[in-house]
Write a protein that holds these residues in place. Sequence first.
Motif, PDB file in Angstrom:
ATOM      1  N   ASN A 116      -7.330  -5.278  -5.509  1.00 42.84           N
ATOM      2  CA  ASN A 116      -6.615  -5.524  -4.246  1.00 42.84           C
ATOM      3  C   ASN A 116      -5.484  -4.597  -3.614  1.00 42.84           C
ATOM      4  N   GLN A 117      -4.551  -4.465  -5.243  1.00 44.30           N
ATOM      5  CA  GLN A 117      -3.291  -3.920  -5.450  1.00 44.30           C
ATOM      6  C   GLN A 117      -3.833  -2.611  -4.085  1.00 44.30           C
ATOM      7  N   ARG A 118      -4.261  -1.457  -4.576  1.00 49.47           N
ATOM      8  CA  ARG A 118      -5.046  -0.341  -4.445  1.00 49.47           C
ATOM      9  C   ARG A 118      -4.716  -0.330  -2.434  1.00 49.47           C
ATOM     10  N   THR A 119      -5.896  -1.026  -3.079  1.00 45.40           N
ATOM     11  CA  THR A 119      -6.384  -1.937  -0.901  1.00 45.40           C
ATOM     12  C   THR A 119      -5.145  -2.078  -0.315  1.00 45.40           C
ATOM     13  N   GLU A 120      -4.123  -3.111  -0.509  1.00 40.38           N
ATOM     14  CA  GLU A 120      -3.062  -3.236   0.374  1.00 40.38           C
ATOM     15  C   GLU A 120      -2.145  -1.872   0.375  1.00 40.38           C
ATOM     16  N   ILE A 121      -2.226  -0.868  -0.465  1.00 33.98           N
ATOM     17  CA  ILE A 121      -1.926   0.584  -0.007  1.00 33.98           C
ATOM     18  C   ILE A 121      -2.549   0.994   0.390  1.00 33.98           C
ATOM     19  N   GLU A 122      -3.769   1.024   1.099  1.00 35.27           N
ATOM     20  CA  GLU A 122      -4.492   1.364   1.910  1.00 35.27           C
ATOM     21  C   GLU A 122      -4.329   1.293   3.126  1.00 35.27           C
ATOM     22  N   MET A 123      -3.853  -0.256   3.408  1.00 32.45           N
ATOM     23  CA  MET A 123      -4.249  -0.721   4.177  1.00 32.45           C
ATOM     24  C   MET A 123      -2.533   0.129   4.940  1.00 32.45           C
ATOM     25  N   GLU A 124      -1.730  -0.118   3.779  1.00 34.45           N
ATOM     26  CA  GLU A 124      -0.390  -0.278   4.904  1.00 34.45           C
ATOM     27  C   GLU A 124      -0.203   1.876   5.324  1.00 34.45           C
ATOM     28  N   ALA A 125      -0.806   2.604   4.401  1.00 39.84           N
ATOM     29  CA  ALA A 125      -1.314   4.372   4.504  1.00 39.84           C
ATOM     30  C   ALA A 125      -2.033   3.794   5.930  1.00 39.84           C
ATOM     31  N   ALA A 126      -2.707   3.490   6.026  1.00 38.93           N
ATOM     32  CA  ALA A 126      -3.607   2.795   7.735  1.00 38.93           C
ATOM     33  C   ALA A 126      -2.947   2.655   8.371  1.00 38.93           C
ATOM     34  N   TYR A 127      -2.062   1.816   8.226  1.00 33.86           N
ATOM     35  CA  TYR A 127      -1.310   1.156   9.658  1.00 33.86           C
ATOM     36  C   TYR A 127      -0.449   2.676   9.960  1.00 33.86           C
ATOM     37  N   PHE A 128       0.256   3.070   9.426  1.00 36.43           N
ATOM     38  CA  PHE A 128       1.046   3.490   9.129  1.00 36.43           C
ATOM     39  C   PHE A 128       0.248   5.183  10.361  1.00 36.43           C
ATOM     40  N   ARG A 129      -0.237   5.399   9.706  1.00 37.91           N
ATOM     41  CA  ARG A 129      -1.678   6.093   9.947  1.00 37.91           C
ATOM     42  C   ARG A 129      -1.898   6.334  11.495  1.00 37.91           C
ATOM     43  N   GLY A 130      -1.580   4.395  11.938  1.00 36.62           N
ATOM     44  CA  GLY A 130      -2.484   4.756  13.447  1.00 36.62           C
ATOM     45  C   GLY A 130      -0.576   4.633  13.914  1.00 36.62           C
ATOM     46  N   CYS A 131       0.645   4.245  13.479  1.00 38.42           N
ATOM     47  CA  CYS A 131       1.419   4.539  14.502  1.00 38.42           C
ATOM     48  C   CYS A 131       1.253   5.852  14.461  1.00 38.42           C
ATOM     49  N   TYR A 132       1.408   6.981  14.012  1.00 35.65           N
ATOM     50  CA  TYR A 132       1.033   8.204  13.563  1.00 35.65           C
ATOM     51  C   TYR A 132       0.215   8.555  15.288  1.00 35.65           C
TER      52      TYR A 132
END
Length: 109
Positions: free
Chosen positions: A81-97
């Motif tokens: 679950n923690q890893r999924t949260e990190i992946e979701m955060e990375a995907a969010y920031f990737r979307g910002c980029y």
Amino acid sequence: MSEQFNFEAFAEAQGVDFREYLSMIAAKLPKVDENSRAIQERINAIYEQYPRVMGLFDREAVSALTEAECAAVIEIASLRNQRTEIEMEAAYFRGCYDSVSYLRKAGIL
């Protein structure tokens, strides 16, 4: 993110569907993010200590587990679950980029 993350905008990733794009983000995380790497290392250590637990997650086979193995399953579920949260955060920031990339291509930035 603890280190510089090399971004490639989705629009620039030739021949890649969105699921594959997200998978690429997740695959790169342990290389650039300390928390993601630590979580994966802990999961691997648990699997090494309790090999039957890996079978439960990877094959979803019914198995009788000891109390310690059940505790390991709970810990792995929490770590995943923690890893999924990190992946979701990375995907969010990737979307910002990607948003900035699209604005540059449109000549707005």
